[in-house]
Design an enzyme around this catalytic site. Structure first.
Site, PDB file in Angstrom:
ATOM      1  CD  GLU A 129     131.936  65.404  43.752  1.00 17.24           C
ATOM      2  OE1 GLU A 129     131.665  66.435  43.771  1.00 17.24           O
ATOM      3  OE2 GLU A 129     132.456  64.669  44.711  1.00 17.24           O
ATOM      4  CE1 TYR A 142     126.597  55.800  45.879  1.00 21.32           C
ATOM      5  CE2 TYR A 142     127.702  55.913  43.656  1.00 21.32           C
ATOM      6  CZ  TYR A 142     127.604  55.842  44.893  1.00 21.32           C
ATOM      7  OH  TYR A 142     129.015  55.597  45.824  1.00 21.32           O
TER       8      TYR A 142
END
Length: 183
Positions: A111, A123
């Protein structure tokens, strides 16, 4: 340009004070001493750190994931503000994914704050996709979390991706004078 060694290490009890200091700097005290002790002791947790023998700071960055069934759930990724944007976040994420692959895990998830665009971009560089949203996940300000997902860590092509990411990460770090090694 001078070059400095940047070492990746599995963190132990000897790193507890440095972990707490970096946690306070980056997260305002997200995890407690007991929480870090549990992470270090748990066989299902991998807690990695970036250390430079020549730095006055003991710990420049840290990353952690939990092995849950066949999944690497990334719980922490932090780089001291003084060392951000030099490739250390890439080095930590690469190392977490390589460790997950070596452990035989099949996917990674995490998260991230919906507003943390630099983390989201990092990411995405490593192939993570948005899988969902957790409404009001962060209690300090009720901000949403994006759920990011990376599958196929055991796919036959994944080691090639790891090699590519290692090369890109090493070159980025080198441009700031860092030589990246893992132990």
């Amino acid at each position: 340009m001078n070059t400095f060694n940047l070492e990746l290490q599995s963190l132990t009890e000897t790193h507890l004070s440095a972990l707490l200091e970096l946690d306070q700097t980056c997260f305002g005290g997200l995890w407690t001493l007991d929480a870090y002790q549990r992470e270090i002791a748990s066989p299902n947790s991998d807690l990695l750190g970036l250390i430079s023998p020549l730095s006055t700071m003991e710990l420049l960055g840290m990353g952690c994931f939990w092995s849950i069934l066949e999944e690497a759930h990334i719980t922490l990724l932090a780089v001291h503000p003084q060392y951000q944007r030099q490739g250390m976040g890439q080095a930590l994420l690469f190392s977490l994914l390589k460790t997950a692959h070596d452990r035989g895990l099949e996917r990674a998830t995490l998260e991230v704050r919906a507003s943390n665009l630099s983390a989201i971009n990092l990411y995405q560089k490593f192939g993570f996709k948005t899988a969902g949203r957790r409404r009001r996940y962060y209690k300090d300000n009720d901000e949403d979390a994006l759920i990011l997902w990376l599958g196929d860590i055991q796919h036959p092509q994944f080691p090639n991706s790891l090699k590519t990411w290692h090369q890109i990460t090493s070159e980025h770090l080198k441009s700031f004078g860092w030589l990246f090694t893992s132990s």
